[in-house]
Design a protein around this motif. Structure first.
Motif, PDB file in Angstrom:
ATOM      1  N   VAL A 136      21.769  38.140  38.229  1.00  9.80           N
ATOM      2  CA  VAL A 136      22.945  38.996  38.392  1.00  9.80           C
ATOM      3  C   VAL A 136      22.990  39.390  39.864  1.00  9.80           C
ATOM      4  CG1 VAL A 136      24.099  41.124  37.717  1.00  9.80           C
ATOM      5  CG2 VAL A 136      22.779  39.832  36.021  1.00  9.80           C
ATOM      6  N   VAL A 137      23.945  38.826  40.586  1.00 11.58           N
ATOM      7  CA  VAL A 137      24.024  38.956  42.042  1.00 11.58           C
ATOM      8  C   VAL A 137      25.188  39.883  42.385  1.00 11.58           C
ATOM      9  CG1 VAL A 137      24.419  37.700  44.192  1.00 11.58           C
ATOM     10  CG2 VAL A 137      23.048  36.658  42.358  1.00 11.58           C
ATOM     11  N   ASN A 138      24.874  41.049  42.943  1.00 12.33           N
ATOM     12  CA  ASN A 138      25.927  42.006  43.255  1.00 12.33           C
ATOM     13  C   ASN A 138      26.333  41.886  44.716  1.00 12.33           C
ATOM     14  OD1 ASN A 138      27.059  45.000  43.774  1.00 12.33           O
ATOM     15  ND2 ASN A 138      27.240  44.434  41.608  1.00 12.33           N
ATOM     16  N   CYS A 139      27.643  41.879  44.935  1.00 18.22           N
ATOM     17  CA  CYS A 139      28.181  41.547  46.252  1.00 18.22           C
ATOM     18  C   CYS A 139      29.590  42.118  46.375  1.00 18.22           C
ATOM     19  CB  CYS A 139      28.219  40.037  46.421  1.00 18.22           C
ATOM     20  SG  CYS A 139      29.113  39.195  45.090  1.00 18.22           S
ATOM     21  N   ALA A 163      44.433  42.631  44.731  1.00 19.38           N
ATOM     22  CA  ALA A 163      44.717  43.971  45.244  1.00 19.38           C
ATOM     23  C   ALA A 163      43.794  44.398  46.366  1.00 19.38           C
ATOM     24  CB  ALA A 163      44.647  44.981  44.100  1.00 19.38           C
ATOM     25  N   GLY A 164      42.667  43.696  46.552  1.00 17.16           N
ATOM     26  CA  GLY A 164      41.750  44.093  47.612  1.00 17.16           C
ATOM     27  C   GLY A 164      40.318  43.756  47.294  1.00 17.16           C
ATOM     28  N   PRO A 165      39.363  44.190  48.151  1.00 23.45           N
ATOM     29  CA  PRO A 165      37.949  43.904  47.934  1.00 23.45           C
ATOM     30  C   PRO A 165      37.394  44.685  46.752  1.00 23.45           C
ATOM     31  CG  PRO A 165      38.209  45.353  49.820  1.00 23.45           C
ATOM     32  CD  PRO A 165      39.593  44.933  49.406  1.00 23.45           C
ATOM     33  N   THR A 166      36.390  44.115  46.131  1.00 24.85           N
ATOM     34  CA  THR A 166      35.768  44.705  44.948  1.00 24.85           C
ATOM     35  C   THR A 166      34.260  44.764  45.130  1.00 24.85           C
ATOM     36  OG1 THR A 166      35.552  42.523  43.929  1.00 24.85           O
ATOM     37  CG2 THR A 166      37.534  43.796  43.399  1.00 24.85           C
ATOM     38  N   ILE A 167      33.620  45.556  44.305  1.00 22.57           N
ATOM     39  CA  ILE A 167      32.161  45.514  44.163  1.00 22.57           C
ATOM     40  C   ILE A 167      31.900  44.738  42.886  1.00 22.57           C
ATOM     41  CG2 ILE A 167      30.050  46.852  43.926  1.00 22.57           C
ATOM     42  CD1 ILE A 167      31.442  49.101  45.468  1.00 22.57           C
ATOM     43  N   SER A 168      31.307  43.568  43.018  1.00 24.31           N
ATOM     44  CA  SER A 168      31.274  42.594  41.931  1.00 24.31           C
ATOM     45  C   SER A 168      29.862  42.140  41.609  1.00 24.31           C
ATOM     46  CB  SER A 168      32.102  41.355  42.309  1.00 24.31           C
ATOM     47  OG  SER A 168      33.445  41.694  42.553  1.00 24.31           O
ATOM     48  N   THR A 194      29.513  34.382  34.328  1.00 28.85           N
ATOM     49  CA  THR A 194      30.620  35.337  34.278  1.00 28.85           C
ATOM     50  C   THR A 194      30.643  36.100  35.589  1.00 28.85           C
ATOM     51  OG1 THR A 194      31.700  36.992  32.864  1.00 28.85           O
ATOM     52  CG2 THR A 194      29.381  37.323  33.329  1.00 28.85           C
ATOM     53  N   ARG A 195      31.669  36.909  35.749  1.00 28.59           N
ATOM     54  CA  ARG A 195      31.728  37.842  36.867  1.00 28.59           C
ATOM     55  C   ARG A 195      32.261  39.161  36.341  1.00 28.59           C
ATOM     56  NH1 ARG A 195      35.866  36.087  41.412  1.00 28.59           N
ATOM     57  NH2 ARG A 195      35.607  38.278  42.029  1.00 28.59           N
ATOM     58  N   TYR A 196      31.930  40.232  37.044  1.00 23.04           N
ATOM     59  CA  TYR A 196      32.357  41.568  36.635  1.00 23.04           C
ATOM     60  C   TYR A 196      32.665  42.384  37.883  1.00 23.04           C
ATOM     61  CZ  TYR A 196      31.974  46.443  35.169  1.00 23.04           C
ATOM     62  OH  TYR A 196      32.222  47.785  34.972  1.00 23.04           O
ATOM     63  N   GLU A 197      33.779  43.112  37.857  1.00 22.14           N
ATOM     64  CA  GLU A 197      34.139  44.013  38.935  1.00 22.14           C
ATOM     65  C   GLU A 197      33.931  45.463  38.504  1.00 22.14           C
ATOM     66  OE1 GLU A 197      34.877  40.498  40.392  1.00 22.14           O
ATOM     67  OE2 GLU A 197      36.106  41.032  38.645  1.00 22.14           O
ATOM     68  N   LYS A 198      33.301  46.241  39.356  1.00 19.17           N
ATOM     69  CA  LYS A 198      33.033  47.645  39.067  1.00 19.17           C
ATOM     70  C   LYS A 198      34.314  48.359  38.665  1.00 19.17           C
ATOM     71  CE  LYS A 198      30.681  51.590  41.256  1.00 19.17           C
ATOM     72  NZ  LYS A 198      29.943  52.007  42.484  1.00 19.17           N
TER      73      LYS A 198
END
Length: 249
Positions: A83-86, A92-97, A109-113
């Motif tokens: 699980v690589v957080n980046c 709409a803009g940048p995310t913490i993913s 999968t991917r997940y956005e905060k």
């Protein structure tokens, strides 16, 4: 199944150096028998909100970004998921993913905060709207990123969806942050019958001095493993299927 939480001090805005460090951790996790390793919040860039949001073309990444190639290669070579957080991107803009790579290095999968803090919103980060889910080795996982864990409905939805484990990439500082950690995570585990994994930074992290203490809690809220508060560490624990009196491997 052995799951490991990784804690280290990210080098500010040095994607290449941080990815190399994370790839080495994936290799170590495989050597120690882990099937999955979880990294802290914004581990790829460090928690450098203003700089990342000001230059997302350079510092935000996609799951297939060549700069993450060493991590994907390490997953493949070690047979370990990560699980690589980046910093990621939405229209709409940048995310913490969190990008999740399987033991073959392919994206799972991917997940956005979903619950960005006031400071993150002020810096220009946008919130995600979908829960993060994936299955590995027959075990269903839910994803959270730091402040997400302070909203009990996120963990409750994971349990309702059949997840056995909640994985939280986080940043908690010393003092109040360390106290928050103990107020939040054992209750999430106990109230929802989940294994809960916290991967935290240690040392300088943006404006914070991170407290380390990455940990794994069992469904009864008891700590199964915990890292130090003053050093890098890989914190493995056996966790998996929720079953009375049993921890599945």
């Amino acid at each position: 199944m052995i799951i490991a939480a990784a804690q280290f001090t990210a080098r500010p805005l040095d994607v290449t150096a941080n990815v190399a460090r994370m790839a080495a951790v994936v290799t170590e996790a495989g050597e120690r028998g882990a099937a999955l390793v979880v990294f802290p919040e914004l581990a790829v860039t460090g928690y450098e909100l203003a700089a990342v949001a000001a230059d997302p073309d350079r510092l935000a990444v996609d799951p297939d970004d060549p700069r993450l190639g060493p991590l994907r290669d390490a997953c493949r070579a070690a047979g370990v998921a990560a699980v690589v957080n980046c910093a990621g991107r939405l229209p709409a803009g940048p995310t913490i993913s969190s990008f999740v790579y399987g033991p073959d290095g392919a994206p799972l999968t991917r997940y956005e905060k979903q619950h960005v803090t006031a400071a993150e919103e002020a810096a220009g980060f946008v919130a995600g709207t979908r829960d993060g889910r994936f299955t590995l080795g027959g075990v269903a996982f839910g994803l959270a990123i730091c402040f997400d864990a302070h909203f009990p409905d996120l963990a409750a939805r994971a349990a309702a969806d059949g997840c056995s484990v909640l994985l939280a990439s986080s940043l908690y500082g010393r003092g109040g942050g360390a106290a928050e950690r103990m107020a939040v995570f054992p209750s999430l585990a106990r109230d929802n019958g989940l294994y809960v994994v916290l991967a935290n930074h240690v040392g300088p992290a943006g404006p914070y001095d991170a407290c380390g203490l990455s940990a794994v809690w069992g469904p009864d809220g008891e700590v199964l493993a915990e890292g130090p508060g003053d050093d890098t560490a890989l914190v493995p624990a056996r966790a998996g299927v929720r079953a009375p009196g049993a921890v599945a491997g």
